[in-house]
Design an enzyme around this catalytic site. Structure first.
Site, PDB file in Angstrom:
ATOM      1  N   ALA A  62       0.828  -1.204   0.000  1.00 37.93           N
ATOM      2  CA  ALA A  62       0.000   0.000   0.000  1.00 37.93           C
ATOM      3  C   ALA A  62       0.862   1.253   0.000  1.00 37.93           C
ATOM      4  CB  ALA A  62      -0.916  -0.003   1.223  1.00 37.93           C
ATOM      5  N   GLY A 105       1.806  -5.915   0.843  1.00 37.04           N
ATOM      6  CA  GLY A 105       0.774  -6.063  -0.168  1.00 37.04           C
ATOM      7  C   GLY A 105       1.283  -6.670  -1.453  1.00 37.04           C
ATOM      8  N   GLU A 108       0.855 -10.233  -1.036  1.00 37.68           N
ATOM      9  CA  GLU A 108      -0.572 -10.553  -1.083  1.00 37.68           C
ATOM     10  C   GLU A 108      -1.105 -10.514  -2.517  1.00 37.68           C
ATOM     11  OE1 GLU A 108      -2.414  -9.440   3.156  1.00 37.68           O
ATOM     12  OE2 GLU A 108      -1.509  -7.712   2.148  1.00 37.68           O
ATOM     13  N   GLU A 128       4.271  -6.565   8.161  1.00 40.43           N
ATOM     14  CA  GLU A 128       3.372  -5.597   8.797  1.00 40.43           C
ATOM     15  C   GLU A 128       3.550  -5.517  10.317  1.00 40.43           C
ATOM     16  OE1 GLU A 128       1.366  -6.230   4.834  1.00 40.43           O
ATOM     17  OE2 GLU A 128       2.614  -7.385   6.221  1.00 40.43           O
TER      18      GLU A 128
END
Length: 254
Positions: A62, A105, A108, A128
């Site tokens: 992100a 991300g 992901e 994270e």
């Protein structure tokens, strides 16, 4: 465009193109990613997709500047979730061709794809927890499914990265190659898939994707439904005919 779309034969190549920000996801990237996946899904001439990126990083996750500015909601789309892909329902195979790091991300997004070709210097990871954050785009349950609970928990709870070679050994990555060969290998894999009947590929993928979430009874039923869905199609007739005539089949996707 921060996400570009090119059709090459029966293959769609989707490229994240925001290298100045390490392909970190902002609202425009999420929206154009969703649009690219829509285009891939809606085009009957496209049977397989490849997702790749420009620059030194596949994706840094992100865009924290956007989140700090109060624009975090734009990083997800209604249809696709984070980056327009994390929760996206698809019917066609998608190969991630990864060079550079794919962290947070980025991992992901990679896990949202069906197969992964990675460079030998690529790292994956969900760091994270190192910033008092929680990976919220599927990594916390997709990673354990891919590499096993114990190793996944180690990666998730320490936030430490996994090398592409380790990810390959654990079954997350299909092939590890030098950076210069990543797209070539991804296109070779796509070509091996597009050599097959596209309707059969889609039907087979749909069953296999539920292999760990449904019961055997449900999967037996799904397998029967998948087979029934292609009976009577032109390609269903073409496969045996080509075999008898000792020639390569010509698939029409119908």
């Amino acid at each position: 465009m921060p996400v570009e779309y090119v059709k090459k034969g029966n293959v769609a190549i989707i490229t994240m193109n925001r290298p100045e920000a390490r392909n970190a996801i902002n609202g425009e990237m999420a929206a154009t990613m969703e649009a690219a996946l829509d285009q891939m899904e809606d085009d009957p001439e496209v049977w397989v997709g490849i997702l790749t990126a420009v620059g030194k990083a596949f994706c840094a996750g992100a865009d924290l500047k956007e989140i700090s500015a109060g624009n975090g909601g734009a990083l997800s789309t209604k249809k696709g979730g984070f980056a327009g892909i994390a929760r996206r329902e698809r019917t066609k195979p998608l190969i991630a061709a990864i060079t550079g790091s794919a962290l947070a991300g980025g991992t992901e997004i990679a896990l949202s794809c069906d197969m992964i070709i990675a460079a030998d210097d690529t790292n994956f990871g969900l760091p994270e927890v190192k910033r008092s954050l929680v990976a919220g785009a599927g990594g916390l349950f997709r990673l354990p499914r891919q590499i096993g609970r114990a190793v996944a928990l180690e990666a998730i709870l320490t936030g430490d990265p996994l090398s592409s070679q380790r990810a390959y050994e654990l079954g997350m990555v299909n092939k590890v190659v030098p950076e210069a060969d990543v797209m070539t290998e991804a296109e070779k894999l796509a070509a091996r898939i597009t050599a097959n009947a596209p309707l059969a590929v889609k039907a087979s993928r749909a069953v296999a994707m539920n292999a760990t979430s449904k019961t055997d009874d449900e999967l037996w039923k799904d397998s029967g439904t998948a087979f029934a869905s292609i009976v009577g199609t032109e390609d269903f007739k073409e496969g045996p005919k080509a075999f008898i005539e000792k020639r390569a089949p010509v698939w029409k996707g119908k």
